[in-house]
Design an enzyme around this catalytic site. Sequence first.
Site, PDB file in Angstrom:
ATOM      1  NE  ARG A 161      -3.424  -2.458   2.698  1.00 52.69           N
ATOM      2  CZ  ARG A 161      -4.111  -2.805   3.782  1.00 52.69           C
ATOM      3  NH1 ARG A 161      -4.024  -2.050   4.877  1.00 52.69           N
ATOM      4  NH2 ARG A 161      -4.880  -3.880   3.775  1.00 52.69           N
TER       5      ARG A 161
ATOM      6  CG  ASP B 105       2.547   6.252   2.581  1.00 48.17           C
ATOM      7  OD1 ASP B 105       1.692   5.434   2.971  1.00 48.17           O
ATOM      8  OD2 ASP B 105       3.647   6.417   3.141  1.00 48.17           O
TER       9      ASP B 105
ATOM     10  NE  ARG C 229       7.101   9.959   3.027  1.00 46.77           N
ATOM     11  CZ  ARG C 229       5.894  10.483   3.276  1.00 46.77           C
ATOM     12  NH1 ARG C 229       4.801   9.771   3.073  1.00 46.77           N
ATOM     13  NH2 ARG C 229       5.805  11.721   3.718  1.00 46.77           N
TER      14      ARG C 229
END
Length: 250
Positions: free
Chosen positions: A54, A56, A201
């Site tokens: 999934r 972002d 990230r």
Amino acid sequence: MRYRFRCEYLGSAFYGWQEQNEAGKRKFVTVQSTLEDALSIALRAPVRVTGSGRTDTGVHARGQCVHFDYDGELDPVKTVRSVNGLTKRLIRIRDLQRCADDFNARYDATLRYYQYTIYTRPVALMREFGWECGSLHLDLDAMEREAKRFLGEHDFIDFCIPRNDGKSTLCTLYEFRLQRINEWTCMFHIKGNRFLHRQVRAMVGTLFDVGRGRYPEGTVDTIFAKKFKGERTWAPPQGLVLQNVEYKDY
């Protein structure tokens, strides 16, 4: 019957991968919802898709893997053409094929490969596909050394969005390599068996803090040891690309 395909998409055009509903109504346009709409039109039947991960909002993909079930035979060439025509050049699917009925795009993946791009000078044309750090000096050698501290199996609970669902936060990283593309562009190549929500990230943001001298080398180990105190940087989403997902037979 179950089918699978690869797809790439422009992450900035969607509110992430996962479909989001509120009170039975679709709340945002996501990659999943767009693919399901296109496939349902192309195949004239409701279709639900499952992706390998999934991504972002703002995160791009070149090698996302997706599976879906369809009760009948389909023409791969015609279906790919139809779906690509319905997604307005924001999504492209390829390599559509029949697969085993128990294949799972998410749980059967053996390796996931991400790339993260950083620009160390002001840019205009490529800002949607990398982190523009302006004229800020980054010690790339220090960032490269620090990146190696992520290799191996670790508990990445402090490098992700907090979670308390009881699921494992152990991940194994096989590669975290810095490539210098030119004088003002560098790219991290990151490979692992799995990744948590916003993990990449968070890791790149930590390397950025080390590279600009905010924190010393060894900060990654300090965070793993739960001895770190201070603010940390999250790398923006547009520099991140899900490059590929590997399977034993695909």
